[in-house]
Design a protein around this motif. Structure first.
Motif, PDB file in Angstrom:
ATOM      1  N   MET A 196       0.707  -1.252   0.153  1.00  0.00           N
ATOM      2  CA  MET A 196       0.045  -0.057   0.040  1.00  0.00           C
ATOM      3  C   MET A 196       0.746   1.122  -0.098  1.00  0.00           C
ATOM      4  N   ASP A 197       0.307   2.409   0.135  1.00  0.00           N
ATOM      5  CA  ASP A 197       0.934   3.630   0.246  1.00  0.00           C
ATOM      6  C   ASP A 197       2.109   3.403   1.472  1.00  0.00           C
ATOM      7  N   THR A 198       1.771   2.910   2.569  1.00  0.00           N
ATOM      8  CA  THR A 198       2.697   2.676   3.693  1.00  0.00           C
ATOM      9  C   THR A 198       3.890   2.076   3.044  1.00  0.00           C
ATOM     10  N   ALA A 199       4.037   1.100   1.929  1.00  0.00           N
ATOM     11  CA  ALA A 199       5.259   0.613   1.599  1.00  0.00           C
ATOM     12  C   ALA A 199       5.668   1.330   0.516  1.00  0.00           C
ATOM     13  N   GLN A 200       5.392   2.721   0.477  1.00  0.00           N
ATOM     14  CA  GLN A 200       5.896   3.743  -0.614  1.00  0.00           C
ATOM     15  C   GLN A 200       5.564   3.302  -1.937  1.00  0.00           C
ATOM     16  N   ARG A 201       4.380   2.894  -2.190  1.00  0.00           N
ATOM     17  CA  ARG A 201       3.989   2.754  -3.622  1.00  0.00           C
ATOM     18  C   ARG A 201       3.715   4.244  -4.090  1.00  0.00           C
ATOM     19  N   GLY A 202       4.421   4.381  -5.329  1.00  0.00           N
ATOM     20  CA  GLY A 202       4.434   5.966  -5.979  1.00  0.00           C
ATOM     21  C   GLY A 202       5.434   6.814  -5.210  1.00  0.00           C
ATOM     22  N   MET A 203       5.945   6.200  -4.182  1.00  0.00           N
ATOM     23  CA  MET A 203       6.909   7.045  -3.458  1.00  0.00           C
ATOM     24  C   MET A 203       8.343   6.292  -3.164  1.00  0.00           C
ATOM     25  N   GLY A 204       8.759   5.650  -4.505  1.00  0.00           N
ATOM     26  CA  GLY A 204      10.060   5.010  -4.123  1.00  0.00           C
ATOM     27  C   GLY A 204       9.835   3.496  -4.409  1.00  0.00           C
ATOM     28  N   VAL A 205       8.908   2.997  -4.521  1.00  0.00           N
ATOM     29  CA  VAL A 205       8.581   1.667  -4.788  1.00  0.00           C
ATOM     30  C   VAL A 205       7.841   1.360  -6.060  1.00  0.00           C
ATOM     31  N   ASP A 206       8.309   0.969  -7.031  1.00  0.00           N
ATOM     32  CA  ASP A 206       7.596   0.972  -8.443  1.00  0.00           C
ATOM     33  C   ASP A 206       6.824  -0.587  -8.458  1.00  0.00           C
ATOM     34  N   TRP A 207       6.144  -0.807  -9.361  1.00  0.00           N
ATOM     35  CA  TRP A 207       5.335  -2.041  -9.470  1.00  0.00           C
ATOM     36  C   TRP A 207       6.027  -3.298  -9.492  1.00  0.00           C
ATOM     37  N   LEU A 208       6.904  -3.413 -10.193  1.00  0.00           N
ATOM     38  CA  LEU A 208       7.899  -4.679 -10.306  1.00  0.00           C
ATOM     39  C   LEU A 208       8.382  -4.958  -8.842  1.00  0.00           C
ATOM     40  N   THR A 209       8.995  -4.030  -7.964  1.00  0.00           N
ATOM     41  CA  THR A 209       9.318  -4.196  -6.476  1.00  0.00           C
ATOM     42  C   THR A 209       7.831  -4.789  -6.045  1.00  0.00           C
ATOM     43  N   ALA A 210       6.799  -3.854  -5.974  1.00  0.00           N
ATOM     44  CA  ALA A 210       5.681  -4.344  -5.252  1.00  0.00           C
ATOM     45  C   ALA A 210       5.117  -5.528  -5.483  1.00  0.00           C
ATOM     46  N   LYS A 211       5.297  -6.093  -6.951  1.00  0.00           N
ATOM     47  CA  LYS A 211       4.930  -7.418  -7.236  1.00  0.00           C
ATOM     48  C   LYS A 211       5.718  -8.698  -6.549  1.00  0.00           C
ATOM     49  N   GLU A 212       7.028  -8.176  -6.427  1.00  0.00           N
ATOM     50  CA  GLU A 212       7.955  -9.102  -5.749  1.00  0.00           C
ATOM     51  C   GLU A 212       7.606  -9.383  -4.404  1.00  0.00           C
ATOM     52  N   LEU A 213       7.396  -8.124  -3.859  1.00  0.00           N
ATOM     53  CA  LEU A 213       6.972  -7.863  -2.301  1.00  0.00           C
ATOM     54  C   LEU A 213       5.715  -8.871  -1.991  1.00  0.00           C
ATOM     55  N   ILE A 214       4.748  -8.531  -2.904  1.00  0.00           N
ATOM     56  CA  ILE A 214       3.428  -9.447  -2.874  1.00  0.00           C
ATOM     57  C   ILE A 214       3.730 -10.846  -2.924  1.00  0.00           C
ATOM     58  N   GLU A 215       4.620 -11.334  -3.946  1.00  0.00           N
ATOM     59  CA  GLU A 215       4.870 -12.704  -4.069  1.00  0.00           C
ATOM     60  C   GLU A 215       5.820 -13.243  -2.888  1.00  0.00           C
ATOM     61  N   ARG A 216       6.425 -12.631  -2.311  1.00  0.00           N
ATOM     62  CA  ARG A 216       7.397 -13.233  -1.414  1.00  0.00           C
ATOM     63  C   ARG A 216       6.429 -13.209  -0.028  1.00  0.00           C
ATOM     64  N   THR A 217       5.637 -12.148   0.219  1.00  0.00           N
ATOM     65  CA  THR A 217       4.849 -12.123   1.523  1.00  0.00           C
ATOM     66  C   THR A 217       3.904 -13.225   1.207  1.00  0.00           C
ATOM     67  N   MET A 218       3.379 -13.398   0.246  1.00  0.00           N
ATOM     68  CA  MET A 218       2.246 -14.365   0.212  1.00  0.00           C
ATOM     69  C   MET A 218       2.841 -15.770   0.551  1.00  0.00           C
ATOM     70  N   ARG A 219       3.881 -15.899   0.021  1.00  0.00           N
ATOM     71  CA  ARG A 219       4.647 -17.383   0.381  1.00  0.00           C
ATOM     72  C   ARG A 219       5.007 -17.283   1.738  1.00  0.00           C
ATOM     73  N   GLU A 220       5.382 -16.370   2.449  1.00  0.00           N
ATOM     74  CA  GLU A 220       5.702 -16.283   3.911  1.00  0.00           C
ATOM     75  C   GLU A 220       4.341 -16.699   4.640  1.00  0.00           C
ATOM     76  N   ALA A 221       3.347 -15.815   4.256  1.00  0.00           N
ATOM     77  CA  ALA A 221       1.966 -16.035   4.847  1.00  0.00           C
ATOM     78  C   ALA A 221       1.306 -17.311   4.920  1.00  0.00           C
ATOM     79  N   LYS A 222       1.279 -18.160   3.908  1.00  0.00           N
ATOM     80  CA  LYS A 222       0.999 -19.165   3.709  1.00  0.00           C
ATOM     81  C   LYS A 222       1.688 -20.376   4.423  1.00  0.00           C
ATOM     82  N   ALA A 223       2.836 -20.092   4.874  1.00  0.00           N
ATOM     83  CA  ALA A 223       3.806 -20.889   5.639  1.00  0.00           C
ATOM     84  C   ALA A 223       3.771 -20.735   7.200  1.00  0.00           C
ATOM     85  N   HIS A 224       2.972 -19.577   7.701  1.00  0.00           N
ATOM     86  CA  HIS A 224       3.040 -19.061   9.024  1.00  0.00           C
ATOM     87  C   HIS A 224       1.782 -19.928   9.407  1.00  0.00           C
ATOM     88  N   PRO A 225       2.286 -20.221  10.812  1.00  0.00           N
ATOM     89  CA  PRO A 225       1.295 -21.244  11.754  1.00  0.00           C
ATOM     90  C   PRO A 225      -0.233 -20.575  11.762  1.00  0.00           C
TER      91      PRO A 225
END
Length: 386
Positions: free
Chosen positions: A79-108
């Motif tokens: 979101m904007d908290t993650a500096q979308r449009g303020m230093g974080v571009d879409w390709l970085t955000a997409k990788e962030l989403i993909e990495r986060t979702m892998r971590e979330a699925k493995a979280h107890p």
């Protein structure tokens, strides 16, 4: 230790509080709570931080998300908290989403994660029509759904840039809602957070904008999980949530009045999708636990002291609030530094960080006092304060 004040003085300060210990709630929460998290950059890998893509410190960035999940909170990602449009571009955000979702699925605790879909992969100058805006949104929504995240349809700067009227917003949003694989969360972000969003929904009048949004939701309420409203207007939010169709949540984005809005009036209440929850996670989690137990005294005792802290973190210019959130994550050992994309940590001054330190201690939010004192002292010395 001596801390600077807004009066230009140095003032003695001692840590005296009884810090909250981060932990998971002991009962299911009765409010859905998403904390909107930030991103930090790798200090050793970052090059030309004001130009191009950031070098994300993935270990620290994901470590902070685990810190939130371990306390029973959901996550609003990219979101904007993650500096979308303020230093974080879409390709970085997409990788962030993909990495986060892998971590979330493995979280107890199997935390809920909702992810921001926008239009920022396309230069603003190229988003000249409603169809172009629709296509840009659709691309990001598909990427989020492929990663397994819930979609948050973020506000796009493209609409005000083309002077879109209410009918244009309705046409695009209805298509986006209809085509989503699962119910989405809408996002009404005020221009105090992003000046480029002035006149969103085709008007600068909040009442007229509300009618447009309610029409959009009313067309297909089964596909709308809820709407996050970030206008810092308590009265507007209270009136708006009364008019939502049954089953559609109001997610408060009011980082000033969240305590009262989440508690509600006995008939209506707001849920939470808040940047401040990333800063006050122990108090937020344990206050919501108390509310779920019917213990409103403890709820208020935990949350009310966080309000002065929130008002300091979100002081004008409000769009720089995320620096204070990253600072607190560093103080509490949830991250080893607070170097941010675009050098965003420099967007706030040392007196602000000193005030955040004071108010966090009063709100029992320096969970590792010795570490917090050591790190605050380091920052003070960097600014010439011994």
């Amino acid at each position: 230790m001596r801390l600077p004040t807004y009066a230009g003085m140095l003032e003695e300060f001692r840590l005296t509080g009884d810090p909250l210990i981060p932990r998971a709630p002991s009962v299911p929460l009765t409010r859905t709570a998403f904390a909107a998290a930030h991103v930090v950059s790798d200090p050793l890998a970052e090059r030309d931080p004001w130009v191009g893509r950031p070098a994300v410190d993935w270990e620290n960035t994901l470590r902070f998300r685990h810190w939130l999940w371990d306390q029973g909170l959901g996550l609003a990602e990219a979101m904007d908290t993650a500096q979308r449009g303020m230093g974080v571009d879409w390709l970085t955000a997409k990788e962030l989403i993909e990495r986060t979702m892998r971590e979330a699925k493995a979280h107890p605790l199997k935390p809920r994660v909702a992810c921001g879909a926008g239009t920022d992969q396309v230069p603003l100058a190229e988003l000249k029509t409603a169809d172009a805006v629709l296509a840009a949104y659709s691309e990001q929504m598909e990427a989020i759904e492929a990663a397994g995240g819930q979609v948050i349809i973020m506000a796009s700067r493209a609409f005000p840039a083309i002077g879109a009227d209410s009918a244009t917003y309705e046409r695009v949003y209805r298509r986006l809602i209809d085509q989503a694989a699962a119910p989405v969360i809408l996002h009404w972000l005020g221009d105090m957070f992003d000046p480029a969003l002035k006149g969103y929904w085709g008007t600068r009048d909040a009442a007229e904008a509300s009618e447009t949004v309610l029409r959009i939701i009313g067309e297909n309420p089964a596909k709308v999980d809820g709407i996050k409203i970030s206008l810092l207007d308590k009265a507007h939010e209270e009136e708006f949530r009364k008019r939502l169709p049954g089953g559609v949540r109001l997610y408060t984005g009011d980082d000033f009045n969240y305590s009262d809005l989440i508690e509600g009036d006995g008939k209506y209440h707001s849920h939470a999708l808040l940047g401040i929850f990333a800063a006050i996670a122990p108090a937020a989690s344990q206050a919501l636990e108390a509310l779920a137990k019917g213990d409103k005294a403890t709820y208020h005792a935990l949350l009310l002291p966080t309000v002065p802290l929130a008002r300091e973190i979100f002081k004008a210019p409000t769009q720089f609030y995320k620096a204070g959130i990253a600072f607190l994550a560093w103080l509490n050992g949830a991250q080893s530094h607070f170097i941010m994309p675009g050098g965003f940590q420099s967007s706030r001054e040392i007196t602000h960080y000193a005030e955040v330190f004071r108010l966090a201690e009063k709100a029992r939010l320096l969970s590792k006092p010795d570490l917090a004192k050591e790190r605050m002292s380091l920052l003070l010395r960097l600014h010439g304060i011994e």
